[in-house]
Design a protein around this motif. Structure first.
Motif: not given
Length: 272
Positions: A128-133, A199-200
């Motif tokens: 999530k911290d990669s910002g990829f969507t 991994s939440e």
């Protein structure tokens, strides 16, 4: 006129060869009383080791059991790697593969596929911290996948310039992404959902859109075994009609499980 010893031996040999030529896999399985089914053992909820019973169980395993029952023989599970699925089958070390085996034109040239018994969305996840969507965000990036899997092949076909880093099993491929060794992880949607739940509280992940593809899974068999192929498809059709196939889906993936899924496919011929 008396037959010579050599003539008798030759005749016996010819009879033996004729019997071997007439023999087929279906008859062989029934004769030995064992159906050897190749499965992964590392892919929850399809085939994995129950930590309490230490038995391998799951969606794929239940289909192995159903086929053994239909043949009237005992089931022998053989745990194999993703990359070994087709070689093990071709070398007759197993009778069939029920191991997350997605249909592809390349694989269909090597082995026979049954009707689909599952349909899997193949997707890619990222931290999530990669910002990829979206998949486009991984253009030219490194994506992990299981060696020899459909996901590995699809990444190269669908994501421009992406390179695949392969591993022997899904947990290893997932760990590589968690540790930042790769930017994405390609796998079935179900595998990614499970990893997202795990991994939440540590390093959350996001499942990107769109899918790489919707992949039909089939039972892998040797092409020349027409009788066995027919038996497998007849059994699968009967499981669909009786509701047994739906029961297996609900048991491992349905609304009462952590996956909370509804079955959106039927057992039917794969349209390649």
């Amino acid at each position: 006129m008396k037959k010579t010893a050599s003539t008798l031996i030759a005749g016996a040999c010819l009879a033996l060869l004729a019997n071997l030529a007439c023999a087929d896999q279906l008859a062989d399985i029934k004769a030995k009383g064992v159906f050897t089914c190749g499965t992964l053992g590392t892919a929850e909820p399809f085939s994995f080791s129950n930590t309490q019973t230490r038995e391998v169980e799951g969606y794929d395993v239940d289909f192995c059991k159903a086929l053994a029952k239909s043949l009237g023989v005992k089931l022998e599970l053989k745990l194999i790697s993703v990359a070994a699925r087709i070689p093990e089958l071709q070398q007759s070390r197993i009778d069939a593969v029920i191991a997350n085996l997605g249909w592809s034109a390349e694989r269909a040239e090597q082995i026979a596929f049954s009707d689909q018994y599952f349909a899997s969305e193949q997707k890619v996840a990222a931290r999530k911290d990669s910002g990829f969507t979206t998949l486009k965000d991984l253009t030219g990036k490194r994506v992990s996948a299981v060696k020899g899997s459909s996901s590995e092949m699809l990444v190269r076909k669908v994501i421009p310039g992406a390179s695949t880093i392969t591993f022997q099993d899904p947990p290893s491929a997932f760990l590589a992404m968690q540790q930042g060794k790769v930017e994405g992880l390609a796998a079935s949607e179900l595998t990614l959902v499970k990893f997202r739940q795990q991994s939440e509280s540590t390093v959350p992940i996001a499942i990107l859109e769109p899918s790489l593809m919707l992949e039909p899974w089939g039972v892998g068999m040797r092409k020349e075994e027409a009788g066995f192929i027919k038996h497998v498809n007849t059994t699968l059709e009967a499981m669909e009609k009786s509701g047994e196939a739906l029961q297996i889906f609900n048991k491992w993936l349905g609304t009462g499980t952590s996956y909370k899924m509804q079955r959106g496919f039927r057992i039917e011929p794969i349209k390649g």
